[in-house]
Design an enzyme around this catalytic site. Structure first.
Site, PDB file in Angstrom:
ATOM      1  N   LYS A 110     -83.873 -26.186 -30.374  1.00  0.00           N
ATOM      2  CA  LYS A 110     -83.124 -27.436 -30.206  1.00  0.00           C
ATOM      3  C   LYS A 110     -84.076 -28.633 -30.287  1.00  0.00           C
ATOM      4  CE  LYS A 110     -80.263 -29.920 -26.913  1.00  0.00           C
ATOM      5  NZ  LYS A 110     -79.496 -29.915 -25.678  1.00  0.00           N
ATOM      6  N   GLU A 129     -93.724 -21.810 -27.398  1.00  0.00           N
ATOM      7  CA  GLU A 129     -93.668 -20.445 -27.930  1.00  0.00           C
ATOM      8  C   GLU A 129     -93.179 -20.446 -29.379  1.00  0.00           C
ATOM      9  OE1 GLU A 129     -92.420 -21.507 -25.100  1.00  0.00           O
ATOM     10  OE2 GLU A 129     -92.712 -20.056 -23.473  1.00  0.00           O
ATOM     11  N   GLY A 142     -78.845 -25.640 -24.600  1.00  0.00           N
ATOM     12  CA  GLY A 142     -79.510 -24.465 -25.194  1.00  0.00           C
ATOM     13  C   GLY A 142     -78.772 -23.171 -24.911  1.00  0.00           C
ATOM     14  N   ARG A 143     -78.421 -22.942 -23.648  1.00  0.00           N
ATOM     15  CA  ARG A 143     -77.797 -21.661 -23.287  1.00  0.00           C
ATOM     16  C   ARG A 143     -76.317 -21.603 -23.646  1.00  0.00           C
ATOM     17  NH1 ARG A 143     -79.826 -24.584 -19.333  1.00  0.00           N
ATOM     18  NH2 ARG A 143     -78.462 -25.501 -17.753  1.00  0.00           N
ATOM     19  N   GLU A 188     -80.139 -20.246 -15.078  1.00  0.00           N
ATOM     20  CA  GLU A 188     -80.681 -21.538 -15.502  1.00  0.00           C
ATOM     21  C   GLU A 188     -79.652 -22.642 -15.239  1.00  0.00           C
ATOM     22  OE1 GLU A 188     -83.739 -21.959 -18.866  1.00  0.00           O
ATOM     23  OE2 GLU A 188     -81.989 -22.892 -19.772  1.00  0.00           O
ATOM     24  N   HIS A 206     -77.973   6.146 -13.645  1.00  0.00           N
ATOM     25  CA  HIS A 206     -79.084   7.071 -13.388  1.00  0.00           C
ATOM     26  C   HIS A 206     -80.348   6.316 -12.994  1.00  0.00           C
ATOM     27  CE1 HIS A 206     -76.770  10.509 -14.824  1.00  0.00           C
ATOM     28  NE2 HIS A 206     -76.209   9.608 -15.615  1.00  0.00           N
ATOM     29  N   LYS A 266     -94.421 -25.510 -17.591  1.00  0.00           N
ATOM     30  CA  LYS A 266     -94.832 -25.874 -18.957  1.00  0.00           C
ATOM     31  C   LYS A 266     -95.984 -26.875 -18.918  1.00  0.00           C
ATOM     32  CE  LYS A 266     -90.226 -25.583 -21.103  1.00  0.00           C
ATOM     33  NZ  LYS A 266     -89.163 -26.367 -21.738  1.00  0.00           N
TER      34      LYS A 266
HETATM   35  O1  F6P Z   1     -86.446 -22.474 -20.924  1.00  0.00           O
HETATM   36  C1  F6P Z   1     -86.152 -23.808 -21.040  1.00  0.00           C
HETATM   37  C2  F6P Z   1     -85.470 -24.135 -22.307  1.00  0.00           C
HETATM   38  O2  F6P Z   1     -85.459 -25.514 -22.390  1.00  0.00           O
HETATM   39  C3  F6P Z   1     -84.063 -23.544 -22.419  1.00  0.00           C
HETATM   40  O3  F6P Z   1     -83.113 -24.270 -21.751  1.00  0.00           O
HETATM   41  C4  F6P Z   1     -83.880 -23.510 -23.891  1.00  0.00           C
HETATM   42  O4  F6P Z   1     -82.808 -22.685 -24.233  1.00  0.00           O
HETATM   43  C5  F6P Z   1     -85.218 -22.989 -24.324  1.00  0.00           C
HETATM   44  O5  F6P Z   1     -86.136 -23.628 -23.464  1.00  0.00           O
HETATM   45  C6  F6P Z   1     -85.575 -23.229 -25.753  1.00  0.00           C
HETATM   46  O6  F6P Z   1     -85.601 -24.581 -26.077  1.00  0.00           O
HETATM   47  P1  F6P Z   1     -85.603 -25.064 -27.577  1.00  0.00           P
HETATM   48  O7  F6P Z   1     -84.337 -24.603 -28.202  1.00  0.00           O
HETATM   49  O8  F6P Z   1     -85.687 -26.550 -27.513  1.00  0.00           O
HETATM   50  O9  F6P Z   1     -86.785 -24.471 -28.254  1.00  0.00           O
END
Ligand code: F6P
Length: 547
Positions: free
Chosen positions: A202, A208, A259-260, A345, A376, A517
């Site tokens: 987003k 990452e 995002g979620r 979240e 199990h 972060k």
């Molecule tokens: O973990 C925090 C967060 O901001 C989530 O809410 C989001 O889904 C994820 O990181 C990824 O963010 P982005 O889509 O901006 O890479």
């Protein structure tokens, strides 16, 4: 919109009185004995999902107080405000309009933009799918989604869930972790000439995702790849950053998509590639049908409303600290993980929307595994442990194995029989949790010849006693298909919203992930330089140990 927090209502005080008077002593077995209509009364047929709430620990009085609470907290008005596009995410000054992403044309805010992007994305999808598996360079065999959190978990959950609908000549991979092993493992399996990388973010700034995208691009160039435009696409609100990265094919979306809650947006591109345009639209339609149900059904027959209200009753009165999700379908193996982000979240907050500290508990821990595997592993604790943990059983009435390769009648018969066994397990677990097993009954069983030689029968019987009266709810889908899965996910989204709204919190921000972060950047620099001056002793020691 102003809101009233649950603990500031008359209904909350009434619920407390009800709890003291008899709410805490409710016994499911007594409730069933007293009311032969209980199952009918507490079964709600929502679009695509039937909810059996009869094994939830509530009676008529509990429900009445909870519905009063919903009205007093202005839950229907808050729901309408979300659908309307009001700024419900106050701390970020945004609407939360995931419902607009799945509404038919002209039926929700931003419809024109939403459908323009959707149409463009689905045209791209059909083009890729048409030559998928082909031998020409550029024909796609493997799709690698690079994203994390909300830009990963939805597609990663849906693609295996709908496996029988997935294009037979496309394989899907999901790379999320900053740990290079994640990407390296995928790169070993793919061919640069036939791989499509989707950089899903987003913000297009997430550490990452940026690291993995950069490494994937490096690998692609190392392999002699040249056509970045064909092999890399981006799904993001930050179109400029994607362009700066060198990606020219971008599907943009908007800051009002959390995002979620974003698997319905271009973040769902891997899903659309897997399923094709028609099935993707089916998934949206299933979610939209659930939206309409949530928006219009009266409280007592509104499935997301009832589930959210029960969650508050469980968390704040019974004190249940966790909820287990047990989908009885192998395809739904990633659903508990998906729900962890959605619920925790969204609702893992300690202050209300005005920053006032809360005096009651919020998000429960959500966890789980598909049945029957969970039985199990941890069901022992669910049946006999000291904590009561409500379970969401998700049962799928009819299996879908897909048609490729064609199955013999004999094999199909065997798999169908396994499906009956699977469902029987789910039903029996809910039954066992509720009824339990008394010590006398256990003692009968424990008498010779089955009794252990080393233990008196009564002691053994006590080990074999099940307390029962453990609540669960069962969600039944007729079949796991794009439409019903869309409805199921939307149901969980709305349930999460209901709970957060009652708690008076902002379910649409996630400030709690920020501190780590920021500190990571500092730690990373120190791990390079070795400078630990001004750092606390524990952190400094660990940095030195890991260098
Ligand atoms: O973990 C925090 C967060 O901001 C989530 O809410 C989001 O889904 C994820 O990181 C990824 O963010 P982005 O889509 O901006 O890479």
């Amino acid at each position: 919109m102003s809101f009233i927090r649950c603990d500031q209502t008359v209904a909350w005080a009434a619920l407390q009185g009800h709890w003291q008077a008899h709410g805490r002593d409710l016994d499911l077995r007594t409730l069933f004995a007293a009311d032969p209509t209980r199952v009918d009364r507490l079964t709600i047929q929502a679009p695509g999902v039937l909810g059996d709430l009869s094994r939830a620990k509530w009676d008529v009085a509990t429900a009445r107080h909870l519905f009063d609470l919903a009205r007093e907290c202005r839950l229907p008005e808050r729901r309408d405000a979300m659908f309307r596009g009001d700024v419900v995410n106050c701390s970020e000054g945004r609407a939360a309009l995931h419902t607009a992403l799945r509404a038919p044309k002209g039926r929700a805010p931003f419809s024109e933009q939403v459908h323009a992007v959707l149409d463009r994305m689905l045209a791209f999808v059909e083009q890729i799918r048409a030559s998928a598996g082909g031998s020409q360079a550029g024909d796609i065999h493997d799709v690698v989604n690079i994203g994390i959190g909300g830009s990963d978990l939805g597609p990663q959950m849906v693609v295996p869930a709908l496996d029988p609908f997935v294009h037979p000549r496309l394989r899907f991979h999901f790379v999320s972790n900053v740990d290079g092993h994640d990407l390296a493992e995928v790169l070993r399996q793919v061919d640069a000439r036939h791989t499509l990388f989707i950089v899903a973010s987003k913000t297009f700034t997430t550490l990452e995702t940026m690291a993995n995208a950069l490494a994937a691009k490096q690998w692609f160039l190392d392999q002699g790849g040249q056509d970045i435009a064909r092999h890399f696409v981006a799904t993001t609100t930050n179109v400029d950053a994607a362009a700066a990265f060198g990606i020219t094919t971008t599907f943009g979306f908007w800051d009002w998509v959390g995002g979620r809650f974003s698997m319905w947006s271009p973040i769902g591109l891997p899903i659309a590639l897997a399923l094709g345009a028609e099935h993707f639209k089916e998934m949206l339609a299933g979610a939209h049908a659930m939206d309409e149900h949530f928006a219009s059904a009266p409280l007592a027959s509104n499935l997301p409303m009832c589930l959210g209200l029960l969650d508050v009753w469980y968390r704040n009165f019974h004190g249940y600290a966790s909820r287990c999700v047990a989908p009885y379908h192998h395809g739904l193996r990633r659903l508990p993980t998906y729900l962890q982000q959605l619920v925790m979240e969204s609702n893992g907050k300690g202050v209300d929307s005005h920053g006032q500290a809360l005096t009651y508990s919020t998000s429960e821990v959500v966890w789980g595994e598909p049945g029957t595997n969970g039985q199990h592993a941890f069901f022992q604790m669910l049946h006999q442990g000291t904590d009561v943990i409500p379970v969401d059983f998700i049962l799928i009435k009819r299996p879908t194995y897909g048609d490729e390769p064609p199955m013999s009648a004999g094999l199909r018969r065997l798999l169908d029989q396994q499906h009956v066994t699977l469902l029987a397990n789910g039903v029996a677990q809910a039954q066992a949790l509720m009824w339990g097993k008394g010590t006398d009954e256990a003692e009968q069983e424990a008498r010779p010849p089955t009794a252990s030689a080393t233990m008196p029968a009564r002691e053994l019987a006590l080990q074999r006693t099940f307390p029962g009266n453990r609540p669960s709810l069962t969600l039944v889908l007729d079949q796991l298909n794009p439409r019903s899965l869309g409805a199921l996910v939307a149901l969980y989204e709305h349930r999460t919203f209901v709970t957060g709204a009652l708690w008076g919190i902002n379910s649409f921000d996630q400030w709690g992930v920020e501190l780590g972060k920021v500190l990571c950047k500092d730690v990373a620099a120190r791990m390079q330089s070795g400078d630990v001056s001004g750092v606390d002793a524990a952190t400094a020691a660990m940095i030195q140990r890991l260098r």
